[in-house]
Design an enzyme around this catalytic site. Structure first.
Site, PDB file in Angstrom:
ATOM      1  N   LYS A   1      13.996  -8.915 -31.058  1.00 55.17           N
ATOM      2  CA  LYS A   1      14.299  -8.701 -29.642  1.00 55.17           C
ATOM      3  C   LYS A   1      15.816  -8.742 -29.442  1.00 55.17           C
ATOM      4  O   LYS A   1      16.504  -9.558 -30.067  1.00 55.17           O
ATOM      5  CB  LYS A   1      13.616  -9.787 -28.810  1.00 55.17           C
ATOM      6  CG  LYS A   1      13.655  -9.580 -27.308  1.00 55.17           C
ATOM      7  CD  LYS A   1      12.891 -10.698 -26.593  1.00 55.17           C
ATOM      8  CE  LYS A   1      12.868 -10.538 -25.084  1.00 55.17           C
ATOM      9  NZ  LYS A   1      12.137 -11.647 -24.431  1.00 55.17           N
TER      10      LYS A   1
ATOM     11  N   SER B   1       8.954 -10.097 -21.081  1.00 57.16           N
ATOM     12  CA  SER B   1      10.147  -9.303 -21.320  1.00 57.16           C
ATOM     13  C   SER B   1      10.251  -8.779 -22.750  1.00 57.16           C
ATOM     14  O   SER B   1      11.084  -7.900 -23.012  1.00 57.16           O
ATOM     15  CB  SER B   1      11.387 -10.132 -20.999  1.00 57.16           C
ATOM     16  OG  SER B   1      11.476 -11.254 -21.865  1.00 57.16           O
TER      17      SER B   1
ATOM     18  N   SER C   1       6.900 -14.411 -22.012  1.00 58.97           N
ATOM     19  CA  SER C   1       7.489 -13.144 -22.461  1.00 58.97           C
ATOM     20  C   SER C   1       7.091 -12.689 -23.862  1.00 58.97           C
ATOM     21  O   SER C   1       7.369 -11.544 -24.228  1.00 58.97           O
ATOM     22  CB  SER C   1       9.007 -13.201 -22.369  1.00 58.97           C
ATOM     23  OG  SER C   1       9.405 -13.070 -21.034  1.00 58.97           O
TER      24      SER C   1
END
Lengths: 485, 500
Positions: B80, B155, B179
């Site tokens: 990420k 996210s 997330s």
């Protein structure tokens, strides 16, 4: 000023003498090239996290204990949020409602009066960087040096109990001494090792409520602290006398123009939005650990000074001078221990040593304690005179030689042998028959003249006491305590 | 389906037994990325050159670098883009960091590199992790491989989409309020959020420091465990990392063997207004598990209703401080054109930060302000303590808590973008775990009528990650969900082949 008294509180920031910064491994040395002692942590790069420096906690606790404060077994780091270019995270990791140490006091001597001043708290925090404003060929710009960023500081806050600028000055002096004794901080204001903000307000004598106060920042010497307070007290007194209220504001001391300039008013005051630092755990200290730190507290200046007076018999003034710095007191004690003569050790240090040290403008002593002790022992044993010793000391300070080496290199020795002295005295007498005859007729003053001849003949190396007794013996047939002849 | 659909363990053993060369494995993924990512936009940055070079080097060595063994050697893992990678830009999905290149690796990343993993790319996310749909990114939204008109969740939506589309074998995500779990659920994957302190946060760009935790998104529980084993464990660089945080991939087989697993289900908390598809899947899974000696009981989480409010206050308060450093002074984008410092700050942050980030920074600043601190931040912390206690009490009686990961399957792009409150409410089942610091894993559990994946999460006791992983494996075996190829991906691959 009539009818008013001033109420003064200090906030002192002292840099702790750790090798590395408070939350990372970067060095803390003063004067390094800009931005060479930095890493992702102290530069506040994304993702970097603080890790607390254990040594900094030890030193802070040491100072807290030296100030008779209570070390809290649980304290909390907090973020103080404000935007400034020299603060790379735009928050400072500090402590807020749960400081490391609370309560405490120290003694302040000012104008012969000694007073106990309470300390509110001692806490740990990180320093910010340094902004350098330039306006030169490269244009008007600001550069930031982050070397100081993350350097460990303790903040020491006093209760608003000081009553005069000179008392504030005296407190700083006493505090600096304590910091230096504990080894926690150099207390050096010029290198930024010690900084001070002051709070000051006036109130009518006899009143208990505090008047509205101002805070003055940017005080970078003891002298400036005193001067700024004098200035501000006079200013506030003028306002109050004229019936004008004092504004609660923050001022910046301008040493160059000898006045304080307003930085911001109460309305413009920062809201620091303190909250517990989530990147650090609550700081939990075990009682044993605190006791261990406490056990490493050295004898503090106040106690040492009174011991020097009471046990070693030094005059209070000498004791105060010698205890001014821990290194000096240690030096004195070493010389006193080696010679067994604290008074002469003190006399020598107060005169020759301090004078020479001052000329050299260095923190180091010109002659080691052991060498000085040897020199004093030579004097006591009569091998050299006190007057000769001063010359020997000067040489030792220049060359680093031991006392014995210096004495022999200088060809110095004291004539202490009776037979040798008799030969010298006899020679002098035979060279000055007229004076001997005049002396015999009653011109006793000639004794001094003959003594001078003896000293001249021996190039000052005759032991004065021995020369005197031999001369008296030869002139008057008096023999004193000389079992060898 | 080919090499990209293998599990991480299968890929690892194929490389170890030289059935596939590292170069082939990397090329297969890069070519999948070339075909699919222009549409899916799971990646912000593809680390093509480095992966190709490393794969070539590894191919020449026998068995990879010394001390490196399967299953992770040469495995392409996505990271990420709010986790720092040395020399590889780390944008956090933000304009303000669009060209920011970190000088160091996050601890989790360096541990993956040490195991021989290849960092195939940096995945898209809601800016700084703030969002539940991966629409709040400066680089544009990521699409869900199951339905290209829908969000992948967020996210960590880029990480989930990348794994779901075979563009990485597994991925690191971050879970501040769900997330990792929610996008895993919306993309039909396993999403693991460890106990707070199990994975070092060093190098994870902070959103809310007391809630953030790096997690893993993978296709199977076994794959998840392999990655978690690599990245977990104490780190001297993170004061909040735990000494007892090391997780082992090897199963002890203890869980469930000695007796029944006691599982609490807070039906009262999640049932009302729940999407019927999610409700059906939950009931179907519970009845399947009951047959395998999982003992279910209804539990009560009395303070769960305050979790969204408490979460958004605590998270935003911390975020307002954590994001203060993006000021244009030292790194990141600066909006100049002014001599005034304050004006530079304002211009830089106005231009550099997105709407949702600004909303949260303002909310958080407000919550910490003089006069409001007690009413907001402090009360939220008190609620947090109560929520944590609820879980602790329940987990004294039961081994695990089960509930849906998300109230709905993947929603449409744009559906909640302009309704922040609706977006916040999609986190209602996940934020409590972060407030309590507990481990939780979202597991593929079924499909909606329209064929979208639905996930359920298991929540365990703090630092009993090992137990939770073993329970997750049992769950996976019992539920035995049929594997399906994401419909959107299928379309992309077909048109990709057609085009080629």
């Amino acid at each position: 000023m009539k009818g008013f008294e001033s109420v003064i509180g200090l906030e002192i920031h002292a840099q702790l003498l750790t090798r590395s910064k408070l939350f990372c491994g970067c060095g803390t040395g003063f004067g390094a090239e800009p931005n060479t002692q930095v890493c992702p942590v102290c530069l506040g790069l994304p993702g970097a996290l603080p890790v607390l420096n254990r040594r900094a906690v030890e030193l802070a606790v040491l100072v807290g204990e030296a100030l008779h404060a209570h070390t809290n077994t649980s304290s909390v780091f907090a973020r103080k949020n404000y935007f400034y270019p020299d603060l790379p995270k735009n928050y400072q990791i500090s402590q807020f409602d749960r400081p490391l140490c609370s309560g405490g006091h120290l003694y302040v001597s000012d104008g012969g009066k000694r007073r106990r001043v309470r300390v509110t708290r001692v806490h740990l925090e990180e320093d910010a960087g340094k902004s350098v404003h330039l306006d030169d060929a490269g244009g008007r710009r600001t550069l930031v040096d982050f070397n100081r960023c993350g350097v460990p500081l303790i903040e020491i806050v006093t209760e608003p109990e000081l009553r005069s600028p000179s008392e504030a000055h005296a407190l700083l002096k006493a505090l600096k001494q304590i910091l230096e004794y504990t080894g926690a901080s150099s207390g050096n204001m010029e290198e930024g090792g010690l900084r001070c903000d002051v709070n000051v307000s006036l109130r009518r004598v006899g009143e208990r409520a505090l008047g509205s106060k101002t805070e003055i920042k940017n005080l970078n010497s003891f002298r400036n602290v005193e001067r700024a307070l004098e200035y501000e007290i006079e200013r506030q007194a003028g306002l109050l006398a004229g019936g004008t209220a004092v504004l609660n504001e923050t001022l910046m001391w301008d040493a160059g123009r000898d006045r304080a300039v307003s930085m911001r008013s109460k309305e413009e005051a920062h809201d620091y939005r303190y909250f517990p630092e989530p990147d650090l755990l609550r700081l939990e200290l075990k009682g044993d650990w605190i006791d261990d730190v406490k056990s490493r507290l050295p004898e503090l200046p106040e106690a040492r000074e009174s011991r020097f007076v009471e046990s070693l018999g030094l005059p209070p003034y000498d004791a105060a001078v010698l205890c001014g710095r821990r290194a000096l007191a240690d030096y004195f004690e070493e010389v006193a221990r080696l010679t067994g003569e604290p008074k002469s050790a003190s006399n020598w240090i107060m005169t020759e040593v301090l004078r020479t040290a001052k000329e050299g403008a260095t923190d180091e002593f010109p002659v080691t304690a052991a060498n000085l002790a040897d020199l004093l022992t030579l004097v006591r044993s009569g091998r050299i005179s006190g007057k000769m010793a001063k010359d020997v000391f000067a040489r030792m300070a220049g060359t680093g030689e031991t006392a014995d080496d210096a004495v022999s290199r200088m060809g110095l020795r004291q004539v202490t042998d009776v037979r040798e002295m008799r030969t010298i005295v006899d020679a002098v007498l035979s060279e000055n028959p007229k004076s001997v005859a005049d002396y015999a007729r009653g011109k006793k003053k000639l004794f001094g003249f003959l003594m001078g001849r003896i000293m001249e003949k021996t190039a000052g190396q005759a032991s004065p006491t021995l020369a005197e007794s031999v001369l008296r013996e030869r002139l008057e047939g008096v023999r004193e305590g000389d079992a060898n002849t | 389906m080919g090499i990209c659909e293998l599990s991480l363990r299968e890929m690892g053993s194929a490389v170890a037994r030289r059935k596939v060369s590292p170069a082939e494995l990397v090329e297969a993924h890069l070519s999948r990325i070339r075909v699919c990512d222009p549409t899916l936009r799971a990646y912000v940055t593809v680390n093509e050159a480095e992966c190709e070079r490393l794969a070539r080097d590894r191919g020449r060595q026998s068995g990879g670098p010394p001390g490196v063994a399967a299953p992770l050697n040469c495995i392409p893992i996505a990271v990420k883009d709010n986790i720092c990678t040395k020399g590889l830009r780390t944008t956090c999905g933000s304009r303000i960091l669009r060209n920011y290149v970190p000088p160091y690796d996050a601890t989790a990343v360096s541990r993956l590199r040490d195991r021989g993993c290849l960092l195939i790319g940096k995945t898209n996310l809601d800016e700084f992790g703030m969002g539940s749909s991966t629409e709040n990114s400066f680089f544009g939204p990521t699409r869900n491989p199951w339905d290209l008109e829908r969000v992948p969740g967020g996210s960590s939506g880029g990480s989930a989409a990348a794994v779901a589309a075979g563009m990485a074998a597994a991925a690191l995500g971050t879970d501040t309020g769900g997330s990792v779990r929610q996008p895993a659920a919306l993309c039909g994957l396993v999403g693991y959020k460890p106990t707070y302190g199990v994975v070092s946060r060093r190098g994870l760009v902070a959103f809310a420091s007391s809630l953030d935790q790096i997690g893993v998104i993978a296709r199977t529980v076994e794959d998840t465990a392999a990655v978690l084993e690599a990245v977990s464990g104490w780190d001297a660089w993170d004061s909040t990392s735990a000494r007892r945080g090391q997780v082992r991939a090897r199963q002890t087989g203890e869980v469930g063997k000695s007796g029944v697993l006691r599982v609490g289900v807070p039906w009262g908390f999640f049932s009302e207004g729940l999407d019927p598809d999610v409700s059906d899947v939950t009931r179907a899974v519970v009845s399947k598990l009951e047959k395998e000696r999982w003992a279910f009981e209804e539990i009560d989480l009395p303070h769960a209703e305050y979790s969204i409010a408490a979460y958004y206050l605590v998270a935003d308060a911390e975020a307002s401080s954590n994001l203060a450093r993006y000021d244009g002074v030292r790194y990141g984008e600066r909006e100049g054109g002014t001599d005034d410092l304050w004006e530079m700050y304002v211009r830089t942050r106005t231009a550099g930060l997105g709407t949702e980030v600004k909303r949260r920074v303002m909310l958080g600043t407000y919550a910490l302000s003089a006069g409001y601190y007690e009413a907001y931040y402090l009360r939220a912390q008190k609620a947090r303590t109560l929520i944590k206690r609820d879980y602790e009490e329940v987990l004294r009686r039961v081994d695990l808590v089960l509930m849906p990961t998300s109230p709905t399957a993947a929603f449409r792009l744009g559906e909640k973008l302009h309704d922040p409150l609706a977006m916040y409410l999609s986190d209602v089942f996940t934020v409590g775990v972060n407030l309590a610091g507990l481990p939780a894993v979202s597991l593929p559990s079924g499909y909606s009528r329209s064929g979208l994946p639905i996930g359920l999460q298991l929540i365990g006791r703090a630092f009993e990650d090992q137990t939770l992983l073993e329970a997750a494996r049992l769950f996976e075996q019992v539920v035995a969900l049929e594997a399906r190829t994401p419909a959107g991906l299928k379309g992309l691959l077909e048109s990709g082949r057609g085009g080629a």
